[in-house]
Design a protein around this motif. Structure first.
Motif, PDB file in Angstrom:
ATOM      1  N   GLN A  79       0.817  -1.206   0.000  1.00  0.00           N
ATOM      2  CA  GLN A  79       0.000   0.000   0.000  1.00  0.00           C
ATOM      3  C   GLN A  79       0.854   1.261   0.000  1.00  0.00           C
ATOM      4  O   GLN A  79       0.416   2.304  -0.505  1.00  0.00           O
ATOM      5  CB  GLN A  79      -0.933  -0.004   1.216  1.00  0.00           C
ATOM      6  N   ASP A  80       2.075   1.191   0.559  1.00  0.00           N
ATOM      7  CA  ASP A  80       2.974   2.337   0.539  1.00  0.00           C
ATOM      8  C   ASP A  80       3.944   2.279  -0.639  1.00  0.00           C
ATOM      9  O   ASP A  80       5.044   2.841  -0.586  1.00  0.00           O
ATOM     10  CB  ASP A  80       3.740   2.440   1.857  1.00  0.00           C
ATOM     11  N   VAL A 122      -4.499  -9.590  -0.837  1.00  0.00           N
ATOM     12  CA  VAL A 122      -4.496  -9.252   0.590  1.00  0.00           C
ATOM     13  C   VAL A 122      -3.263  -8.434   0.959  1.00  0.00           C
ATOM     14  O   VAL A 122      -3.366  -7.399   1.637  1.00  0.00           O
ATOM     15  CB  VAL A 122      -4.564 -10.537   1.442  1.00  0.00           C
ATOM     16  N   LEU A 123      -2.086  -8.860   0.519  1.00  0.00           N
ATOM     17  CA  LEU A 123      -0.863  -8.151   0.893  1.00  0.00           C
ATOM     18  C   LEU A 123      -0.792  -6.769   0.254  1.00  0.00           C
ATOM     19  O   LEU A 123      -0.169  -5.863   0.816  1.00  0.00           O
ATOM     20  CB  LEU A 123       0.363  -8.975   0.501  1.00  0.00           C
ATOM     21  N   GLY A 124      -1.420  -6.599  -0.905  1.00  0.00           N
ATOM     22  CA  GLY A 124      -1.416  -5.294  -1.551  1.00  0.00           C
ATOM     23  C   GLY A 124      -2.189  -4.236  -0.790  1.00  0.00           C
ATOM     24  O   GLY A 124      -2.065  -3.045  -1.078  1.00  0.00           O
ATOM     25  N   LYS A 125      -2.991  -4.643   0.182  1.00  0.00           N
ATOM     26  CA  LYS A 125      -3.772  -3.701   0.986  1.00  0.00           C
ATOM     27  C   LYS A 125      -3.056  -3.301   2.279  1.00  0.00           C
ATOM     28  O   LYS A 125      -3.645  -2.602   3.108  1.00  0.00           O
ATOM     29  CB  LYS A 125      -5.130  -4.309   1.335  1.00  0.00           C
ATOM     30  N   ASP A 129       5.611  -2.453   6.599  1.00  0.00           N
ATOM     31  CA  ASP A 129       5.811  -2.728   8.029  1.00  0.00           C
ATOM     32  C   ASP A 129       4.834  -3.776   8.531  1.00  0.00           C
ATOM     33  O   ASP A 129       5.188  -4.635   9.348  1.00  0.00           O
ATOM     34  CB  ASP A 129       5.654  -1.431   8.835  1.00  0.00           C
ATOM     35  N   GLU A 130       3.597  -3.734   8.058  1.00  0.00           N
ATOM     36  CA  GLU A 130       2.597  -4.725   8.473  1.00  0.00           C
ATOM     37  C   GLU A 130       2.945  -6.110   7.937  1.00  0.00           C
ATOM     38  O   GLU A 130       2.731  -7.120   8.620  1.00  0.00           O
ATOM     39  CB  GLU A 130       1.211  -4.301   7.996  1.00  0.00           C
ATOM     40  N   MET A 131       3.478  -6.171   6.714  1.00  0.00           N
ATOM     41  CA  MET A 131       3.892  -7.463   6.168  1.00  0.00           C
ATOM     42  C   MET A 131       5.000  -8.099   6.998  1.00  0.00           C
ATOM     43  O   MET A 131       5.036  -9.324   7.176  1.00  0.00           O
ATOM     44  CB  MET A 131       4.390  -7.302   4.727  1.00  0.00           C
ATOM     45  N   LEU A 132       5.902  -7.264   7.520  1.00  0.00           N
ATOM     46  CA  LEU A 132       7.037  -7.782   8.267  1.00  0.00           C
ATOM     47  C   LEU A 132       6.708  -8.070   9.724  1.00  0.00           C
ATOM     48  O   LEU A 132       7.306  -8.962  10.331  1.00  0.00           O
ATOM     49  CB  LEU A 132       8.202  -6.784   8.188  1.00  0.00           C
ATOM     50  N   GLN A 133       5.755  -7.329  10.297  1.00  0.00           N
ATOM     51  CA  GLN A 133       5.516  -7.418  11.728  1.00  0.00           C
ATOM     52  C   GLN A 133       4.216  -8.140  12.086  1.00  0.00           C
ATOM     53  O   GLN A 133       4.076  -8.614  13.211  1.00  0.00           O
ATOM     54  CB  GLN A 133       5.486  -6.013  12.341  1.00  0.00           C
ATOM     55  N   GLU A 134       3.263  -8.205  11.181  1.00  0.00           N
ATOM     56  CA  GLU A 134       1.945  -8.766  11.504  1.00  0.00           C
ATOM     57  C   GLU A 134       1.632  -9.968  10.605  1.00  0.00           C
ATOM     58  O   GLU A 134       0.553 -10.062  10.016  1.00  0.00           O
ATOM     59  CB  GLU A 134       0.866  -7.700  11.378  1.00  0.00           C
TER      60      GLU A 134
END
Length: 250
Positions: A79-80, A122-125, A129-134
């Motif tokens: 998303q970023d 899903v990951l594109g949303k 940081d969220e991909m790495l931490q959540e």
């Protein structure tokens, strides 16, 4: 003798052919979906010995064990606007062998393609940081979507695990700079909080010393004792102006 065997050979071949097409043995983890004149019943057969009617009935075997599928590496834009390469693994099994055969042409290929598109969607949303931490939260989101989509095929997706999130080397350097800036920010905040706490304690100490002149003199004496330990220091003993004035008046 050989002439008699040659005469019976066609019948032996036909018998073996019919036997292999009539008698089927399914293992404990297999189910058989039987088509009778192109139509299928509500339930699958097996495991064990299955007897088929030649020509009229055909059977498809379905593996009922949990299957592990490695989702190929997918290019995802977060998303970023960060480009990453992500791969995952999914665990699923057939819970309804009839629907797995009738509702979809190839349930393994269909589940694989659906997993790839869902992973990208899903990951594109989410931010990097969220991909790495959540990852746990993302795994559950992907698993829930896949399980809902494959339910009509008689498939149960039990688990999804994101294995790798590979970031471009240039982005790794940017992330490192960001981490350094974050640590510097935290250190400044901790230093400022320490100064604030120290100022508060000094203010409390000054208030206490101001209300007790004897305590101020004891503080002077303690300071002198600390300074006297080093002979290179010059001792300057402070006096209050009031004490000096009273001395000369006498």
């Amino acid at each position: 003798m050989f002439g008699g065997i040659g005469y019976l050979l066609p019948f032996i071949v036909i018998g073996l052919f019919l036997a292999t097409n009539i008698i089927k043995i399914l293992k404990e983890y297999e189910k058989g979906v039987i088509f009778t004149l192109g139509r299928v019943g509500n339930k699958a057969s097996g495991p064990g010995l299955i007897i088929l009617v030649p020509i009229i009935q055909q059977m498809r075997k379905v593996d009922m064990r949990t299957l592990v599928h490695d989702v190929p590496t997918q290019d995802v834009i977060s998303q970023d606007n960060v480009s990453v390469k992500v791969n995952a693994v999914i665990y699923y099994r057939v819970v309804d062998s009839v629907r797995a055969v009738v509702q979809v042409e190839n349930y393994m290929a269909a589940t694989s393609q659906l997993a790839q598109t869902t992973l990208r969607s899903v990951l594109g949303k989410h931010d990097l940081d969220e991909m790495l931490q959540e990852r746990d939260k993302l795994n559950k989101d992907i698993q829930s979507i896949l399980d809902h989509q494959t339910e009509a095929w008689g498939i149960k997706v039990s688990n999804v695990e994101i294995k790798h999130v590979d970031v471009d080397p240039s982005m790794i350097r940017a992330i490192a700079r960001q981490a350094e800036a974050e640590r510097e920010r935290r250190s400044k905040i901790i230093l400022a909080e320490g100064e604030q706490q120290a100022a508060a304690k000094l203010s409390e100490a000054a208030t206490i010393l101001a209300t007790s002149p004897g305590a101020m003199e004891l503080r002077y004496l303690n300071s002198l004792q600390d300074i006297a330990g080093d002979r290179t220091n010059t001792i300057v003993f402070p006096f209050s102006m009031k004490d000096v004035t009273d001395h000369f008046k006498k």
